[in-house]
Scaffold this motif. Structure first.
Motif, mmCIF file in Angstrom:
data_model
loop_
_atom_site.group_PDB
_atom_site.id
_atom_site.type_symbol
_atom_site.label_atom_id
_atom_site.label_comp_id
_atom_site.label_asym_id
_atom_site.label_seq_id
_atom_site.Cartn_x
_atom_site.Cartn_y
_atom_site.Cartn_z
ATOM 1 N N VAL A 86 38.603 -7.615 -49.789
ATOM 2 C CA VAL A 86 39.577 -7.564 -51.336
ATOM 3 C C VAL A 86 38.896 -8.719 -51.824
ATOM 4 N N VAL A 87 38.271 -9.760 -51.542
ATOM 5 C CA VAL A 87 37.612 -10.804 -52.438
ATOM 6 C C VAL A 87 36.460 -9.911 -53.141
ATOM 7 N N THR A 88 35.701 -9.130 -52.604
ATOM 8 C CA THR A 88 34.707 -8.437 -53.117
ATOM 9 C C THR A 88 35.481 -7.644 -54.669
ATOM 10 N N ALA A 89 36.527 -7.094 -54.346
ATOM 11 C CA ALA A 89 37.221 -6.572 -55.371
ATOM 12 C C ALA A 89 37.647 -7.358 -56.456
ATOM 13 N N ARG A 90 38.394 -8.636 -55.964
ATOM 14 C CA ARG A 90 38.494 -9.526 -56.965
ATOM 15 C C ARG A 90 37.349 -9.982 -57.810
ATOM 16 N N MET A 91 36.096 -10.415 -57.035
ATOM 17 C CA MET A 91 34.982 -10.643 -57.683
ATOM 18 C C MET A 91 34.600 -9.747 -58.925
ATOM 19 N N MET A 92 34.686 -8.425 -58.769
ATOM 20 C CA MET A 92 34.558 -7.331 -59.769
ATOM 21 C C MET A 92 35.415 -7.699 -60.770
ATOM 22 N N GLU A 93 36.500 -7.741 -60.610
ATOM 23 C CA GLU A 93 37.502 -7.985 -61.833
ATOM 24 C C GLU A 93 37.043 -9.441 -62.536
ATOM 25 N N GLU A 94 36.871 -10.575 -61.696
ATOM 26 C CA GLU A 94 36.324 -11.529 -62.685
ATOM 27 C C GLU A 94 35.204 -11.528 -63.309
ATOM 28 N N MET A 95 34.192 -10.700 -62.700
ATOM 29 C CA MET A 95 32.989 -10.551 -63.435
ATOM 30 C C MET A 95 33.378 -9.917 -64.853
ATOM 31 N N VAL A 96 34.148 -8.703 -64.810
ATOM 32 C CA VAL A 96 34.525 -8.136 -65.920
ATOM 33 C C VAL A 96 34.971 -8.807 -67.156
ATOM 34 N N ASP A 97 35.990 -9.989 -66.476
ATOM 35 C CA ASP A 97 36.676 -10.732 -67.421
ATOM 36 C C ASP A 97 35.840 -11.864 -67.863
ATOM 37 N N GLY A 98 34.834 -12.404 -67.401
ATOM 38 C CA GLY A 98 33.859 -13.156 -67.657
ATOM 39 C C GLY A 98 33.047 -12.511 -68.628
ATOM 40 N N TYR A 99 32.508 -11.429 -68.260
ATOM 41 C CA TYR A 99 31.759 -10.849 -69.345
ATOM 42 C C TYR A 99 32.166 -10.448 -70.480
ATOM 43 N N GLY A 100 33.268 -10.156 -70.671
ATOM 44 C CA GLY A 100 34.108 -9.782 -71.803
ATOM 45 C C GLY A 100 34.321 -11.090 -72.734
ATOM 46 N N ALA A 101 34.542 -12.005 -71.996
ATOM 47 C CA ALA A 101 34.797 -13.360 -72.678
ATOM 48 C C ALA A 101 33.505 -13.629 -73.552
ATOM 49 N N ALA A 102 32.356 -13.611 -72.981
ATOM 50 C CA ALA A 102 31.167 -14.074 -73.598
ATOM 51 C C ALA A 102 30.883 -13.141 -74.655
ATOM 52 N N LEU A 103 31.314 -11.683 -74.511
ATOM 53 C CA LEU A 103 30.967 -10.788 -75.842
ATOM 54 C C LEU A 103 31.957 -11.196 -76.736
ATOM 55 N N ARG A 104 33.194 -11.376 -76.684
ATOM 56 C CA ARG A 104 33.978 -11.842 -77.722
ATOM 57 C C ARG A 104 33.578 -13.035 -78.371
ATOM 58 N N ASP A 105 32.979 -14.133 -77.808
ATOM 59 C CA ASP A 105 32.480 -15.458 -78.310
ATOM 60 C C ASP A 105 31.445 -15.773 -77.651
ATOM 61 N N PRO A 106 30.160 -15.392 -77.832
ATOM 62 C CA PRO A 106 29.037 -16.041 -77.101
ATOM 63 C C PRO A 106 28.532 -17.306 -77.617
ATOM 64 N N ASP A 107 29.067 -18.136 -78.375
ATOM 65 C CA ASP A 107 28.933 -19.242 -78.807
ATOM 66 C C ASP A 107 29.778 -20.317 -78.131
ATOM 67 N N GLN A 108 30.621 -19.965 -77.458
ATOM 68 C CA GLN A 108 31.613 -20.936 -76.752
ATOM 69 C C GLN A 108 31.389 -21.109 -75.375
ATOM 70 N N ASP A 109 31.502 -22.053 -74.561
ATOM 71 C CA ASP A 109 31.473 -22.125 -73.074
ATOM 72 C C ASP A 109 32.616 -21.387 -72.481
ATOM 73 N N ASP A 110 32.392 -20.840 -71.198
ATOM 74 C CA ASP A 110 33.197 -20.095 -70.542
ATOM 75 C C ASP A 110 34.810 -20.786 -70.688
ATOM 76 N N PRO A 111 35.849 -20.175 -71.066
ATOM 77 C CA PRO A 111 36.999 -20.862 -70.839
ATOM 78 C C PRO A 111 37.554 -20.732 -69.166
ATOM 79 N N GLY A 112 37.089 -20.374 -68.608
ATOM 80 C CA GLY A 112 37.372 -20.324 -66.955
ATOM 81 C C GLY A 112 36.975 -21.666 -66.395
ATOM 82 N N VAL A 113 37.173 -21.948 -65.375
ATOM 83 C CA VAL A 113 36.803 -23.089 -64.425
ATOM 84 C C VAL A 113 35.427 -22.938 -64.151
#
Length: 395
Positions: A112-139
């Motif tokens: 289940v952790v691997t499944a959560r990792m895939m979800e977080e990967m897509v969220d992190g990737y999408g955040a940078a696509l929206r605003d690549p000049d900013q740091d990751d808003p996640g921790v």
């Protein structure tokens, strides 16, 4: 110039040994099988065709880490561009996902952790696509914070102790560094006397002093895994002031070979392989690209780069559940920044929408990503066990 037969045999044996150490090492060293098995996976036909940009081509966990620029600033970027091509950015996402999933399994984390990792990967990737000049808003994960702290505090003496086994600027011949053939020594001496090479090295000296460059020591370098069997040299160069004082830099010379990663049909890649690697580095990892240049030596195309003390790889001995999930988001964010800096706002938006379009399965990640990683994890596990059997019999 082909490798001497005894050296080639030894390198092949060393490569097999390194790949047998763990399933994660097997994934890292087996790029060819990754693309072969990806093309045969059930989800292959549903992987979206992203924009034609430079991609890493071998985007596993070990190829990300802190890099320094000419000013000594440090940023997590892609640190190996041997397989870089103009191709589908989805391939980098799948390669990173497989690497993270294998590391999680090696840490005995539940599926289940691997499944959560895939979800977080897509969220992190999408955040940078929206605003690549900013740091990751996640921790930022502690795994990343700790390696960045180490990188920021490093100087030449640390690099020398780790890489050279001594602060004195000599390469210790033995397990990692091997004696040069006479024609290799002559070729390296000639290379570092070249004016363009000297200018690159001097441009990296932040002190701005008037200096000259000389080759102090060099050796064949047994390094890496997937690159074993190609030419690889380490060289110590002295930056002399002419007043009896010298400072030193460690240079890496690595043969650039034709990539295994598939490029888009019709993509205009540089014909020279070294030029391809450097061009890709400037697009994907500017901190690294600014310290590289393509060179010709021994009738081969090589890439010359300075190894800065701050250049480290992210090593994972054991993932905790929290580290794994945070690392997945953060590292996907890093990869997306490398992709996004090559795209305008409308292209970033369109690619982000293509990724979001398939997020409607049992987990909040594109089904093609999840199914590709699951299929590849199975293929690599079987391939790893067979590799171990063959290596054990050969040994």
């Amino acid at each position: 110039m082909p490798l001497p037969a005894d050296r080639k045999t030894m390198l092949e044996s060393r490569r097999a040994m390194k790949m047998a150490r763990s399933a994660h090492a097997f994934v890292r060293g087996n790029t060819a099988k990754f693309y072969e098995w990806l093309a045969a996976s059930p989800a292959a036909s549903r992987v979206p065709q992203g924009p034609a940009i430079w991609i890493c081509g071998d985007c596993h966990l070990g190829n990300l880490g802190p890099l320094a620029n000419e000013q000594g600033d440090v940023e997590i970027q892609i640190r190996d561009l041997d397989q870089a091509v103009i191709g589908n950015p989805a391939q980098d996402l799948i390669r990173l996902g497989l690497s993270l999933a294998t590391a999680a399994r090696g840490s005995d984390l539940p599926g289940v952790v691997t499944a959560r990792m895939m979800e977080e990967m897509v969220d992190g990737y999408g955040a940078a696509l929206r605003d690549p000049d900013q740091d990751d808003p996640g921790v930022e994960p502690e795994l990343v914070r700790s390696v960045k702290r180490r990188a920021l505090g490093r100087r030449w003496k640390h690099l020398a102790k780790e890489r050279l086994d001594a602060v004195e600027p000599r390469l210790p011949l033995g397990k990692r560094f091997w004696a040069l053939d006479p024609d290799e020594r002559v070729a390296l001496q000639s290379l570092f006397e070249d004016g363009d090479v000297a200018r690159l090295i001097l441009s990296l000296d932040r002190k701005g002093k008037e200096r000259s460059v000389r080759l102090v020591d060099a050796a064949y370098w047994m390094k890496g895994c997937s690159s074993l069997g190609s030419l690889r040299f380490a060289a110590i160069v002295g930056l002399d002031t002419g007043k009896g004082k010298s400072e030193y830099a460690l240079m890496d010379l690595k043969e650039a070979v034709e990539p295994i990663a598939p490029a888009y049909r019709g993509a205009r890649l540089p014909k020279d392989q070294g030029e391809r690697v450097v061009t890709a580095a400037k697009a994907l990892s500017p901190y690294l690209g600014s310290r590289m240049m393509p060179v010709q030596m021994l009738d081969r195309s090589l890439v010359l780069r300075e190894l800065a003390p701050q250049d480290l790889k992210i090593e994972v001995e054991q993932f905790s559940q929290g580290q794994a999930i945070k690392a997945a988001r953060y590292l996907a964010f890093v990869v997306a920044k490398a992709h996004a800096r090559q795209l305008d706002a409308s292209s970033r938006k369109a690619w982000g929408e293509a990724l979001d379009a398939d997020r409607r399965g049992l987990i909040d990640a594109p089904s093609w990503l999840w199914e590709s990683v699951v299929s590849l994890a199975g293929s690599h596990e079987a391939g790893y066990l067979e590799h171990c059997r063959r290596y054990a019999l050969a040994a």
